[in-house]
Design a protein around this motif. Structure first.
Motif: not given
Ligand SMILES: [Zn+2]
Length: 402
Positions: A12, A15, A28, A30
């Motif tokens: 990612c 992150c 991802c 996130c």
């Molecule tokens: Zn991420």
């Protein structure tokens, strides 16, 4: 983790979370975009050494000669068309660039003829790799949003790889490109409203279980785009050009080329990155404005109707990456007036290159950059021509009467 496995893993960009090679994820948890890890420098060196040696991998045509560097586990089982290794050919200078040229030989830039792909556009670099990788991952259904060439390309390679494909396109998209999608057997979903609405609908549809293969986000698609840089390097006899000019909308071509040249740099095969330039029209030029204003994000712009529909993206998902790539290489951006595009298309066609207006933006942008002295060596510039002129329906036609 071995080198090979590392090459198929995803990281990612936001992150840093990593996903193993068999994970069927496109972004991802996130919400960040995923990137494939770059190939190990030694693998890059070994691959190009093998390609240089006598007859090695001669059977591997086109972009598949770089299979060891692509996220493809079984190169012998690739389902494709022998695509890639598109011609790199010298154009004569045209128009005021020719008049400004010093000396007797008015050399124009080198042109990379990426409109000579099976579906008629450069998107096949990404689709060829993405669809083969998705088949390796046992994906059977995918959805994608596109306003044109990418949809036609993904549909073409879905047909070749036997995947069910749904393309979400703005209802206002070019009819020829929509027809190409449907003719390839994909399910075409025409979405009323702006381009962004098609993206929303496709992501929504993906929640029902299909793989979301949006080309401006997908890491496998981007990996295929790197082959542009590998080809140019080989075609120039093992070096990078001084400057490269791309039409930029979603930026997959420019970002992919940047990553390909970075692979070559990390492997010690080239000593510096070529300067990368983005060409846009004044109907939609967020990248050019961000560069001019020193921003690290794309500013909001009001999009106006344009013949260069393939680069009319207001907020591409990898916008910050486009700006970072341009700045890292010392390149820049150029805005072409909308009214200059069709005349420049005619100029280019009279040199023998019939390409869609989106591609012409790069040619016209290159001419502007050359005549304003932005290139140290105007003959050491590569302009990519991305889509066939047959993709565009609204050419002005003047026919003589018999
Ligand atoms: Zn991420």
């Amino acid at each position: 983790m071995g080198v090979d496995e590392n090459r198929f893993s995803l990281t990612c960009a936001a992150c840093g979370r990593t996903y193993g090679p068999r994970k069927r994820v496109w972004r991802c948890e996130c919400g960040g975009l995923l990137d494939l890890n770059p190939p190990a420098p030694q693998l890059v060196r070994d691959t190009f050494t093998a390609l240089r040696s006598t007859g090695a991998r001669r059977e591997a045509h086109g972009l598949w000669r770089y299979a060891p560097l692509l996220p493809i586990a079984h190169p012998d089982e690739v389902r494709a068309y022998g695509e890639g290794l598109t011609p790199l050919t010298r154009a004569r200078a045209a128009g005021h660039a020719a008049r400004a040229a010093k000396g007797s030989a008015a050399l124009g830039p080198l042109l990379k003829l990426d409109y000579l792909f099976p579906s008629g556009s450069f998107k096949d670099r990404g689709s060829a790799v993405m669809l083969n990788r998705l088949r390796e991952l046992d994906v059977t259904d995918l959805v994608e949003d596109s306003s044109g060439n990418a949809g036609a390309s993904v549909a073409t390679y879905s047909a070749r790889n036997g995947l069910r494909c749904a393309i979400f396109a703005p209802a206002s998209a070019s009819r020829g490109k929509l027809a190409q999608v449907a003719q390839a057997g994909a399910r075409l979903v025409a979405v009323p409203g702006p381009r962004e609405k098609a993206t929303e609908e496709a992501e929504e549809a993906a929640k029902a279980g299909a793989y979301y293969a949006g080309h401006n986000r997908n890491p496998f698609f981007l990996a295929g785009m790197k082959t542009w840089a590998y080809e140019v390097y080989e075609q120039l006899g093992g070096r990078a050009p001084g400057d490269c000019v791309f039409p930029v909308g979603g930026g997959s071509m420019l970002i992919g080329a940047h990553r390909g040249f970075r692979d070559l740099l990390a492997a010690g095969l080239i000593s510096r990155l070529p300067r990368l330039w983005a060409a846009q029209t004044d109907s939609c030029d967020p990248v050019a404005r961000a560069i001019a204003e020193g921003l690290d994000h794309l500013p909001p712009v009001d999009k106006r109707p344009t013949v260069a529909e393939g680069i009319a993206l207001v907020q591409p998902p990898r916008g910050a990456k486009i700006l970072a790539a341009i700045r890292e290489t010392g390149g820049g951006a150029v805005t072409v007036p909308e009214g200059d595009v069709l005349p420049a298309a005619g100029e280019l066609a009279r040199l023998g290159f019939f390409v869609e207006p989106t591609s012409v933006a790069a040619w016209a942008g290159c001419t502007r950059l050359a005549t304003t002295g932005r290139f140290p060596d105007p003959a050491d510039v590569v302009v990519t021509l991305t889509g066939s002129g047959l993709k565009f329906r609204d050419w002005p036609v003047v026919a003589a009467t018999p």
